[in-house]
Design a protein around this motif. Sequence first.
Motif, mmCIF file in Angstrom:
data_model
loop_
_atom_site.group_PDB
_atom_site.id
_atom_site.type_symbol
_atom_site.label_atom_id
_atom_site.label_comp_id
_atom_site.label_asym_id
_atom_site.label_seq_id
_atom_site.Cartn_x
_atom_site.Cartn_y
_atom_site.Cartn_z
ATOM 1 N N THR A 23 0.875 -1.280 0.069
ATOM 2 C CA THR A 23 -0.007 0.105 -0.119
ATOM 3 C C THR A 23 0.921 1.297 0.106
ATOM 4 O O THR A 23 2.084 1.256 0.541
ATOM 5 N N THR A 64 -4.095 2.969 -5.916
ATOM 6 C CA THR A 64 -4.670 1.689 -5.927
ATOM 7 C C THR A 64 -4.053 0.936 -7.216
ATOM 8 O O THR A 64 -3.965 -0.448 -7.216
ATOM 9 N N SER A 123 -4.852 6.664 -9.936
ATOM 10 C CA SER A 123 -5.229 5.696 -9.096
ATOM 11 C C SER A 123 -5.470 6.365 -7.585
ATOM 12 O O SER A 123 -5.895 5.528 -6.741
ATOM 13 N N ASP A 166 -7.301 7.633 -4.525
ATOM 14 C CA ASP A 166 -8.285 7.562 -4.101
ATOM 15 C C ASP A 166 -8.553 8.102 -2.839
ATOM 16 O O ASP A 166 -7.854 7.464 -1.664
#
Length: 171
Positions: A18, A37, A61, A63
């Motif tokens: 992550t 992501t 990506s 978010d």
Amino acid sequence: MTAAVKSGAFQLDRAGSTIAIRHKTMWGLVTVKGHFTTLSGGGEVRPDGTATGTITVGSASLDTKNAKRDTHLRSADFLAVEEFPEIVYEVREVTPRGDAAVEVNGSLTVRGTTRPLALTATVTEAGADTATLTTEFTVDRQEFGLTLNPAGMMRGVTTVNAVLRFQRVSD
């Protein structure tokens, strides 16, 4: 890395990794949090325990759980994802610094601007075929051309938290 990690080529385990950010806005009253992501990367651990590699993040990506804000962050005002679809951290060298710490020297490229970035990471998992590194560092967004700051609402630096899990793919 550590004595437990064997040399060879490693690939980023996207499911076990992550990269998250947080930044104070609204004059420091609100913290915007988000995560990317789309991640990829890999590298090589040498027989002496040092390593090199690359981490690539899909800039589109990001978010933050707010569609309107995400659209704005992807626009030319911020990440300009149409022109710069990737954020890249090129790792020149990872050097062991004790049982669980490693020094990482490399360069970060955001919006086509590359700056050196050195950080310390903790090896939270180490086996013959896997290694997980965890780190937190800050980035001054203005150094990468992210200068929009209406009414002085966005001050300071962006904090990045990364948990990066790698799996050995070959000797």
